[in-house]
Design a protein around this motif. Structure first.
Motif, PDB file in Angstrom:
ATOM      1  N   PRO A   2       0.910  -1.533  -0.015  1.00 27.67           N
ATOM      2  CA  PRO A   2       0.023   0.134  -0.212  1.00 27.67           C
ATOM      3  C   PRO A   2       0.928   1.330  -0.033  1.00 27.67           C
ATOM      4  O   PRO A   2       0.411   2.215  -0.661  1.00 27.67           O
ATOM      5  CB  PRO A   2      -0.964  -0.190   1.232  1.00 27.67           C
ATOM      6  N   ARG A  43       1.436   2.973  -3.540  1.00 27.44           N
ATOM      7  CA  ARG A  43       0.486   3.170  -4.246  1.00 27.44           C
ATOM      8  C   ARG A  43       0.896   4.557  -5.295  1.00 27.44           C
ATOM      9  O   ARG A  43       0.471   4.537  -6.428  1.00 27.44           O
ATOM     10  CB  ARG A  43      -0.869   3.461  -3.587  1.00 27.44           C
ATOM     11  N   PRO A  66      -5.942   2.348  -7.847  1.00 23.69           N
ATOM     12  CA  PRO A  66      -6.403   1.285  -6.997  1.00 23.69           C
ATOM     13  C   PRO A  66      -7.636   0.708  -7.240  1.00 23.69           C
ATOM     14  O   PRO A  66      -8.723   1.354  -7.521  1.00 23.69           O
ATOM     15  CB  PRO A  66      -6.246   2.085  -5.672  1.00 23.69           C
ATOM     16  N   GLU A 121      -8.110  -2.892  -1.523  1.00 25.14           N
ATOM     17  CA  GLU A 121      -6.720  -2.838  -0.736  1.00 25.14           C
ATOM     18  C   GLU A 121      -7.198  -3.867   0.395  1.00 25.14           C
ATOM     19  O   GLU A 121      -8.095  -3.641   0.994  1.00 25.14           O
ATOM     20  CB  GLU A 121      -6.329  -1.589  -0.036  1.00 25.14           C
ATOM     21  N   ILE A 142      -2.295  -3.871  -2.083  1.00 24.45           N
ATOM     22  CA  ILE A 142      -3.293  -3.038  -2.947  1.00 24.45           C
ATOM     23  C   ILE A 142      -3.174  -3.735  -4.304  1.00 24.45           C
ATOM     24  O   ILE A 142      -2.304  -4.010  -4.989  1.00 24.45           O
ATOM     25  CB  ILE A 142      -3.058  -1.770  -3.138  1.00 24.45           C
TER      26      ILE A 142
END
Length: 352
Positions: free
Chosen positions: A100, A103, A113, A116, A122
């Motif tokens: 994550p 990202r 995205p 998650e 993610i």
């Protein structure tokens, strides 16, 4: 950093030295090398490998950049190279898994995205609209009702057990939505499995049959190189699939119940059913709760009917051995498509 950087695309089996260096580079980021990679893009500079990214079908994985290059534009160049390689192979719709905290890095690659698993992984896609368009197409098939059910089938092949599950679900719901897993990783092709289900549900009222998609138990499989402890991999893969379902697919169709058969045989499917209860019913989410309804499998001669048992009988004994376990429509498709003498693989999970 004024170093001449050169990119190469290699097949892992042809480039053991590159793979060895990529493994070392990934390790510096706490990642493992994934052995399912078809092509590996590597960047070399100053006599060593300084960046890498792998491609597994339409999934980008095993991305790493040497620490001293992370503030430069190398990451963007790496993204451009791997996306270009994918395009040359005719793969334009791409997925990517990331921790994550990375990202924003991959947003620079043009990835957005989707879902998650908090603090773990993610899933991203190189389109901001593809999932929305898919859900819009589902929304156009929404049917009003208080109890809207769903079942997701692999149907490898479609059995009387599947038919019983759908009949039971349809009888309890105002409407039932059925999805067939699209991924062609089963003994029987997606086209044949979909045809079996389509014929099998013709006489069941209040049912909409949907084609599978890459958003439902697809090849976008969780890459295990994110975790040093491999035990949770299956659970996190299930979490990604189930969060996509709960947050996006179910709301589009107003689904509030998901039906699944009990799993006495296959450990992977049994774990998935347990994960389903958590992620659809108990996990924190802005999306509504989806009640999981586990239906006891129907049986024949005291034995629960399973697709894996049907595959084994078919492989060992031929078509006549499965007549009592599958609908007549399934038998017709199998007889038309597969020779009774063919050696069918019996491995693989049941996935209802």
């Amino acid at each position: 950093m004024n170093i001449d950087l050169k990119f190469f695309a290699v097949r892992p089996e042809d480039a053991p030295d590159d793979v060895a260096e990529a493994r070392d580079l990934l390790a510096t980021s706490g990642l493992d090398f994934d052995n399912h990679i078809e092509l590996l893009v590597v960047c070399r500079g100053d006599g060593r490998l300084v960046a890498c990214a792998g491609l597994d079908h339409n999934i980008i994985k095993c991305v790493a950049v040497a620490r001293e290059f992370r503030g430069d534009s190398l990451s963007l160049r790496l993204g451009s190279e791997i996306i270009s390689v994918a395009a040359q192979m005719g793969r334009f719709r791409l997925f990517l898994y990331s921790m994550p905290h990375n990202r924003h890095l991959f947003r620079g690659w043009g990835f957005y995205p989707l879902v998650e698993v908090p603090g773990v992984v993610i899933l991203m896609e190189n389109s901001p609209l593809a999932l929305q368009r898919y859900c819009d197409s589902l929304r156009s098939q929404r049917v009003a009702g208080e109890r809207i059910g769903c079942a997701v089938l692999n149907a490898n092949p479609f059995t009387l057990g599947h038919q019983y599950l759908l009949e039971r679900a349809a009888a309890e719901c105002d409407w039932l939505h059925v999805f067939v897993v699209k991924e062609d990783a089963s003994t029987f092709s997606y086209a044949d499995r979909f045809a079996m289900v389509a014929d099998g549900v013709k006489k069941i009222p209040k049912v909409t049959l949907h084609p599978g998609s890459e958003y439902i138990i697809s090849r976008a499989t969780f890459p295990g190189y994110f975790l040093k402890d491999k035990k949770p991999i299956a659970h996190i893969r299930a979490a990604i699939d189930l969060l996509l379902f709960r947050d996006h697919i179910a709301p589009a169709l107003a689904i509030n119940h998901r039906y699944v058969g009990t799993e006495p045989f296959d450990s992977v499917t049994k774990l998935y059913n347990a994960d389903m209860e958590y992620w659809l019913q108990r996990a924190p989410s802005r999306a509504p709760v989806i009640k999981v309804v586990e239906v006891q499998r129907t049986s024949m001669d005291g034995n629960a009917i399973s697709a894996s048992a049907v595959r084994q009988l078919l492989s060992q004994c031929g078509m006549h051995s499965i007549e009592k376990l599958v609908p007549a429509t399934t038998l017709e498709i199998l007889e038309r498509t597969y020779s009774a003498k063919s050696q069918l693989a019996v491995a693989g999970d049941d996935q209802t």
